[in-house]
Design a protein around this motif. Structure first.
Motif, mmCIF file in Angstrom:
data_model
loop_
_atom_site.group_PDB
_atom_site.id
_atom_site.type_symbol
_atom_site.label_atom_id
_atom_site.label_comp_id
_atom_site.label_asym_id
_atom_site.label_seq_id
_atom_site.Cartn_x
_atom_site.Cartn_y
_atom_site.Cartn_z
ATOM 1 N N LEU A 54 1.782 2.485 -3.506
ATOM 2 C CA LEU A 54 0.741 3.030 -4.374
ATOM 3 C C LEU A 54 0.971 4.492 -4.713
ATOM 4 O O LEU A 54 0.708 4.931 -5.820
ATOM 5 C CB LEU A 54 -0.632 2.869 -3.721
ATOM 6 C CG LEU A 54 -1.356 1.591 -4.121
ATOM 7 C CD1 LEU A 54 -2.529 1.349 -3.215
ATOM 8 C CD2 LEU A 54 -1.796 1.620 -5.557
ATOM 9 N N GLU A 76 -2.264 -10.766 2.240
ATOM 10 C CA GLU A 76 -1.105 -10.908 1.342
ATOM 11 C C GLU A 76 -0.825 -12.368 1.020
ATOM 12 O O GLU A 76 -0.489 -12.712 -0.109
ATOM 13 C CB GLU A 76 0.143 -10.282 1.972
ATOM 14 C CG GLU A 76 0.274 -8.793 1.802
ATOM 15 C CD GLU A 76 0.181 -8.297 0.366
ATOM 16 O OE1 GLU A 76 0.970 -8.752 -0.486
ATOM 17 O OE2 GLU A 76 -0.675 -7.459 0.094
ATOM 18 N N MET A 107 -4.587 -2.503 3.348
ATOM 19 C CA MET A 107 -5.655 -1.941 2.528
ATOM 20 C C MET A 107 -6.946 -2.688 2.779
ATOM 21 O O MET A 107 -7.584 -3.196 1.877
ATOM 22 C CB MET A 107 -5.284 -2.071 1.051
ATOM 23 C CG MET A 107 -4.138 -1.220 0.628
ATOM 24 S SD MET A 107 -4.635 0.279 -0.155
ATOM 25 C CE MET A 107 -5.822 -0.297 -1.312
ATOM 26 N N ALA A 108 -7.313 -2.819 3.999
ATOM 27 C CA ALA A 108 -8.575 -3.494 4.276
ATOM 28 C C ALA A 108 -9.712 -2.686 3.694
ATOM 29 O O ALA A 108 -9.638 -1.487 3.575
ATOM 30 C CB ALA A 108 -8.763 -3.655 5.768
ATOM 31 N N LEU A 125 -11.530 0.362 -9.135
ATOM 32 C CA LEU A 125 -11.346 -1.018 -8.674
ATOM 33 C C LEU A 125 -12.071 -1.265 -7.350
ATOM 34 O O LEU A 125 -11.948 -2.331 -6.760
ATOM 35 C CB LEU A 125 -9.847 -1.325 -8.513
ATOM 36 C CG LEU A 125 -9.019 -1.265 -9.803
ATOM 37 C CD1 LEU A 125 -7.555 -1.568 -9.515
ATOM 38 C CD2 LEU A 125 -9.550 -2.244 -10.852
ATOM 39 N N ARG A 148 -0.977 8.321 5.802
ATOM 40 C CA ARG A 148 0.235 7.585 6.153
ATOM 41 C C ARG A 148 1.460 8.303 5.604
ATOM 42 O O ARG A 148 2.471 8.459 6.284
ATOM 43 C CB ARG A 148 0.136 6.167 5.575
ATOM 44 C CG ARG A 148 1.012 5.171 6.282
ATOM 45 C CD ARG A 148 0.755 3.790 5.733
ATOM 46 N NE ARG A 148 -0.458 3.196 6.223
ATOM 47 C CZ ARG A 148 -1.363 2.586 5.457
ATOM 48 N NH1 ARG A 148 -1.198 2.518 4.162
ATOM 49 N NH2 ARG A 148 -2.441 2.057 5.988
ATOM 50 N N LEU A 166 -3.704 -5.441 -7.220
ATOM 51 C CA LEU A 166 -4.383 -4.260 -6.655
ATOM 52 C C LEU A 166 -5.856 -4.499 -6.278
ATOM 53 O O LEU A 166 -6.259 -4.145 -5.162
ATOM 54 C CB LEU A 166 -4.238 -3.086 -7.633
ATOM 55 C CG LEU A 166 -4.568 -1.695 -7.092
ATOM 56 C CD1 LEU A 166 -3.812 -1.395 -5.818
ATOM 57 C CD2 LEU A 166 -4.245 -0.640 -8.152
ATOM 58 N N GLU A 190 0.826 -1.209 0.000
ATOM 59 C CA GLU A 190 0.000 0.000 0.000
ATOM 60 C C GLU A 190 0.861 1.261 0.000
ATOM 61 O O GLU A 190 0.434 2.309 -0.454
ATOM 62 C CB GLU A 190 -0.970 0.003 1.184
ATOM 63 C CG GLU A 190 -0.326 -0.027 2.553
ATOM 64 C CD GLU A 190 -0.124 -1.433 3.073
ATOM 65 O OE1 GLU A 190 0.055 -2.342 2.249
ATOM 66 O OE2 GLU A 190 -0.125 -1.619 4.303
ATOM 67 N N ARG A 233 -6.021 -6.451 -3.081
ATOM 68 C CA ARG A 233 -5.584 -5.669 -1.908
ATOM 69 C C ARG A 233 -6.659 -4.662 -1.514
ATOM 70 O O ARG A 233 -6.925 -4.460 -0.325
ATOM 71 C CB ARG A 233 -4.267 -4.952 -2.215
ATOM 72 C CG ARG A 233 -3.096 -5.920 -2.228
ATOM 73 C CD ARG A 233 -1.781 -5.246 -2.490
ATOM 74 N NE ARG A 233 -0.699 -6.215 -2.359
ATOM 75 C CZ ARG A 233 0.366 -6.252 -3.130
ATOM 76 N NH1 ARG A 233 0.513 -5.378 -4.109
ATOM 77 N NH2 ARG A 233 1.297 -7.164 -2.937
ATOM 78 N N ARG A 251 -6.336 7.109 3.652
ATOM 79 C CA ARG A 251 -5.356 6.469 4.529
ATOM 80 C C ARG A 251 -3.954 6.486 3.908
ATOM 81 O O ARG A 251 -2.953 6.632 4.593
ATOM 82 C CB ARG A 251 -5.811 5.028 4.806
ATOM 83 C CG ARG A 251 -5.309 4.489 6.130
ATOM 84 C CD ARG A 251 -5.886 3.131 6.401
ATOM 85 N NE ARG A 251 -7.288 3.185 6.763
ATOM 86 C CZ ARG A 251 -8.179 2.241 6.486
ATOM 87 N NH1 ARG A 251 -7.813 1.175 5.812
ATOM 88 N NH2 ARG A 251 -9.434 2.361 6.862
ATOM 89 N N GLN A 257 -9.941 4.438 2.255
ATOM 90 C CA GLN A 257 -8.721 3.727 1.866
ATOM 91 C C GLN A 257 -7.734 4.676 1.186
ATOM 92 O O GLN A 257 -6.536 4.638 1.456
ATOM 93 C CB GLN A 257 -9.059 2.571 0.916
ATOM 94 C CG GLN A 257 -9.626 1.355 1.622
ATOM 95 C CD GLN A 257 -10.008 0.267 0.636
ATOM 96 O OE1 GLN A 257 -10.776 0.498 -0.290
ATOM 97 N NE2 GLN A 257 -9.472 -0.915 0.836
#
Lengths: 296, 250
Positions: free
Chosen positions: A13, B129, B1-2, A207, A220, B120, A10, B123, A216, A213
């Protein structure tokens, strides 16, 4: 490079680059200034408290009498009365030699001339520094020696105390302004980041990514930059504050030594970068969620 | 990435025969003429569709409505049995996770490897993972890119990027797969292989909608139905798209 050694997925990204490094240095500078301003404010606060502690309830009884015999007699009676007074914790006559030394810069060696009518001075510490207590003591003093008058130290140190209060307010104002500026910078950085990563964010949305998300990711990133910048700026500012503190202590001034920071103040200063990290994270979250809320 | 915050979407009718329904849908960008006008059709669950039409006919716009990148100016769209036009924004992620999309311009994340691009959707959906590695490797093998696992999109050819995009679209086993010219950049052999992948997915129950100009491709899926757009209007002279056989008109 093995996958396990790479940054967490993550975190990959949002690609990092020049913006991240710039943000860290901006945060470092902001935190450096903030911690210094806070140190100034806490120092001023400590000095004010120290002054208050030293001067509250401290006064000098002045006995102005041209006749040395009458002066000495009244001074003895006053001293006895003061030492017996419940409102007084300590009463100490000022040594005439010390008095002569104090006026020496203005009058020269004449201060030690026995023919010069010098006042008798008695330093007094009171348990209660209130106006009423001082007025009551003043009445008792003039009852014993009508020529005596009371000089409250707090009165002539009031301008210093007011200056310290001004310094404190100024420092607090600077900290608040720097916090606002940091929040604004973070919001701008978050918006710029959204713009720079618009493509990635659109893909994530398509997606099935939620706004939280996406937010976040930015939180971060900005928290990381703020933490690194805050650590650099905070440590530098603490070092400067410690250096200034040691120089102040070397001055030997009661006022300067009163500005020395205790461990609670050092802890507060050390926590300031953490508070800014939290502020930056929150500002980034709000900015990103608001901006994303305007998209589909 | 919950996947925190993503609403879990549940079908209102488990035995839903039609997964998508458009009714008099119009789409206008800005103040210009309508790009799509009076579009009405029904997509049956598990069916295979080709969407054709000349350039500028509105294929991509229609697909955007399908994968919820755009809201229509008018009309009704029902997706998975729910009204997609008035769907609250917070519920869109849950719907989008059920739709796989192959974009015409691939839309890969340029600084992520092929592996990470394909991973992606999983995730985002909050898959652990440990559960991601095997399906991603399988997908990479399927699209013939096992040796390009760490390659980033700028270093991939157009065909390779397209295959990564397809792998990313299908890895989450979507209920609907929407693909915009998915074989435009690959050689005939790879096109056939990708079509086989779509066909396999379709056999597993995924509704497939492919926009293409490639007549050879269209002819290679016997069970596929045709949807033809002409200047923003869907040609449906027999009404078979709007009222497919077995469709219960409501």
């Amino acid at each position: 490079m093995s996958r396990s050694k790479e940054a967490r997925p993550e975190r990959r990204l949002l690609d990092s680059g020049r913006t991240t490094r710039t943000m860290r240095w901006v945060m470092a500078i902001m935190l450096f200034l903030t911690v210094l301003a806070a140190a100034l404010g806490l120092g001023a606060l400590a000095a004010t408290h120290s002054l208050d502690r030293q001067l509250a309830g401290r006064l000098t009884v002045e006995l102005v009498e041209a006749d040395p015999a009458a002066r000495d007699r009244d001074a003895r009676r006053l001293l006895a009365m003061l030492r017996a007074d419940r409102a007084v914790t300590a009463a100490q006559p000022v040594d005439p030699a010390r008095l002569a030394k104090l006026i020496e810069p203005w009058l020269g060696a004449i201060g030690s001339d026995p023919d010069l009518p010098m006042p008798a001075l008695i330093d007094v510490d009171m348990t209660d520094a209130s106006d009423a207590a001082v007025a009551a003591l003043s009445a008792r003093v003039t009852h014993v020696a009508p020529a005596a008058r009371i000089d409250r130290h707090a009165r002539w140190m009031a301008p210093v105390s007011q200056f310290m209060t001004l310094l404190l307010a100024l420092a607090a104002g600077i900290v608040v302004l720097l916090a606002l500026a940091t929040g604004t910078i973070v919001v701008l950085a978050a918006r710029a980041g959204l713009e720079a990563h618009r493509g990635t964010i659109e893909i994530m949305h398509m997606l099935g990514s939620t706004d939280v998300q996406v937010a976040r990711l930015f939180q971060r990133r900005i928290a990381g930059d703020a933490a690194v910048g805050g650590a650099i700026g905070g440590i530098a500012a603490l070092a400067v504050a410690a250096l200034v503190g040691s120089r102040l202590a070397a001055l030997g001034s009661a006022l300067a030594s009163g500005a020395a920071l205790g461990w609670p103040q050092w802890v507060a200063l050390a926590l300031l970068p953490l508070a800014f990290v939290a502020l930056a994270t929150l500002a980034a979250r709000i900015a990103v969620l608001r901006a994303l809320g305007e998209t589909l | 990435m919950a996947g925190a915050g993503a609403d879990k979407v549940t079908s209102t009718d488990a035995s839903m025969a039609n997964i998508v329904q458009f009714d008099n849908v119009g789409l206008r960008y800005g103040t210009g003429d309508e790009t799509l006008s009076d579009i009405s059709f029904t997509l049956a669950t598990g069916a295979f569709y080709f969407l054709t039409g000349a350039s500028g006919a509105g294929k991509t716009s229609l697909l955007k409505l399908l994968y919820l990148a755009q809201r229509p100016t008018r009309g009704v769209i029902r997706l998975f049995g729910e009204d997609a036009v008035t769907l609250p924004r917070r519920r869109l992620p849950g719907f989008r996770r059920r739709i796989g999309v192959v974009f015409q311009d691939f839309r890969l994340v340029p600084h992520l490897s092929a592996y990470d691009n394909i991973a992606l959707p999983l995730r985002i959906a909050g898959v652990r993972e440990a559960d991601i590695e095997t399906p991603v490797h399988e997908m990479l093998a399927w699209v013939g890119l096992s040796d390009r696992i760490h390659a980033k999109p700028p270093t991939l050819s157009g065909g390779e990027q397209q295959r990564v995009a397809i792998a990313r679209a299908v890895i989450g086993r979507p209920e609907i797969l929407v693909a915009d010219e998915p074989t435009g950049n690959v050689d005939p052999a790879m096109a056939a292989r990708l079509l086989h992948l779509f066909d396999s997915l379709n056999r597993l129950g995924t509704t497939v909608v492919i926009a293409t100009h490639d007549m050879h491709l269209i002819g290679s899926v016997a069970t596929a139905q045709m949807m033809r757009l002409d200047r923003g209007r869907l040609l449906d002279p027999t009404g078979a798209l709007r009222f497919p056989p077995g469709h219960a008109a409501s």
